[in-house]
Design a protein around this motif. Structure first.
Motif: not given
Length: 428
Positions: A217, A407, A210, A158-159, A414, A410, A154, A161-162, A213-214
């Motif tokens: 996580a 997205q 984002a 998340s990284s 996952y 990702w 995660k 995505q950021y 969310v990071l």
């Protein structure tokens, strides 16, 4: 609390090659620091000590014994007086004291079970309890690896995505600059410029989300592992999947098997419990008798030593032994049924997990293919917008579609990892 924000470091570039990375192998090596695993290991140690205690219980019992007794009323017994006085009248009774005011005993006592069927049952039961505790440890370790690996993934996703949100914001800032230049030159309307500003604000909001969310996580990840001293994660999702090779164990099935062994052991013990138990007892010491408390007077001490074998033959226990046998028989039927049910479920789960992995792999492959096509479209759309060949709304649409496609990739990665985690675990 330390934050593992991989992409912030990548964007800022402040640490670069000096950043300390946490690989998935290093993460799994932290298992011993997990509190629940420590607790499970303590239970294994306790079970091991219980086995040693049962083994020590089979050794001879040797202890020193000493006591001192003051008879407040000296006990006596009636005896025929003629035994001590020939002139006594027929039937005359004489009270005879058979103790002194003071008595004492000191020596060494020895006791050992020569044959005791219950001791063997207790030792084997303790050994099975240790196996059960070891299984609990293995289950805790397996669960921890799944949880910490999922949390690790995660943070990685998340990284990414950021990082993409940062890149997306930079692209929209560039688009806004181009739109402003066009509006000043009279080649576009103020409405188009406002739309470009709105889109940039939306992307900045997306960037903040984002980052949130990071952070979430990171917090979840810190529940399962010590992240101090690490500033980035160095393993990718494909790296993690490649290391998941060992089959996941069905610990529940193994627990049921141990219960079967316990019942079988109890059934065997029922037959042996009908046998008599033999105990060897011995004493070596002295006893003191005198009406005055003069323990230091050797003349008042008398040697005392004996050896005997005690036999205990169960009689009343035989009454409920048949009932216990029936109870254990029903328990054995129940446990055997549970074992068959669990084994059937395991076989079905194995097939389902294999299908899930295949489906997840296909979904990931398709998501990556779509993302590659959308990446090409972005390059084309940006060039066309700079050349004034397409509208801003068309470019925004392509950029939004590309971000959604990322997205989807990702999420597919996952989902694939979770599917593999259900079937496989890390090799020890």
């Amino acid at each position: 609390m330390n934050r593992i924000v991989l992409t912030i470091l990548a964007v800022c570039g402040s640490l670069g090659a000096y950043a300390q990375g946490l690989s998935i192998d290093s993460l799994w090596a932290q298992a011993s620091s997990y509190e629940k695993l420590r607790q499970a290991n303590t239970n294994v140690s306790l079970a091991t000590l219980n086995i040693k205690a049962e083994q020590l219980g089979r050794l001879p019992l040797i202890y020193g014994e000493a006591n001192l007794q003051r008879n407040l009323i000296t006990p006596s017994t009636p005896v025929p007086a003629i035994a001590f006085n020939p002139d006594a009248a027929p039937g005359e009774i004489l009270p005879l004291k058979f103790a002194t005011d003071w008595s004492a005993k000191a020596g060494i006592q020895f006791s050992m079970d020569i044959f005791n069927p219950q001791q063997k049952l207790a030792l084997k039961t303790a050994e099975l309890e240790r196996k059960a505790a070891t299984l609990d440890y293995d289950q805790t370790l397996q669960d921890w690896k799944k949880q910490v690996t999922s949390a690790y993934a995660k943070v990685v996703i998340s990284s990414r995505q950021y990082f993409e949100a940062v890149e997306d914001s930079l692209r929209y800032a560039e688009i806004l600059d181009i739109t402003q230049d066009r509006q000043k030159a009279g080649r576009t309307t103020l409405m188009e410029l406002n739309k470009a500003k709105q889109e940039l604000i939306n992307r900045q909001t997306q960037l903040h989300e984002a980052f949130r969310v990071l952070e979430v996580a990171n917090i979840e990840f810190s529940k399962y592992a010590d992240t101090k001293g690490f500033t980035q994660l160095s393993s990718s999702i494909p790296d993690i999947v490649a290391k998941l090779k060992a089959d996941a164990r069905n610990v529940q099935l193994e627990h049921i098997h141990i219960e079967q062994q316990k019942i079988a052991l109890q059934l065997q013990s029922l037959k042996k419990e009908a046998l008599p138990s033999l105990t060897l007892n011995a004493f070596y010491g002295s006893q003191f008798y005198n009406n005055t408390l003069s323990l230091w007077n050797n003349n008042n001490w008398f040697g005392n030593s004996y050896v005997n074998i005690g036999v205990r033959l169960p009689i009343s226990e035989n009454i409920d032994r048949a009932l216990k046998k029936k109870q254990l028989g029903l328990q054995n039927q129940l446990i055997t049924s549970q074992y068959r049910e669990e084994a059937a479920m395991e076989a079905a789960n194995f097939q389902q997990q294999a299908l899930n992995i295949v489906q997840a792999e296909k979904a990931l492959e398709n998501a990556r293919a779509i993302e590659r096509l959308s990446t090409e479209n972005i390059t084309l759309a940006q060039a066309q917008y700079k050349a004034g060949k397409i509208l801003l709304s068309e470019l925004n649409q392509e950029l939004s579609t590309h971000f959604k496609n990322l997205q989807n990739v990702w999420q597919a990665e996952y989902d694939h990892l979770l599917a593999v985690l259900e079937r496989y675990v890390a090799e020890n």
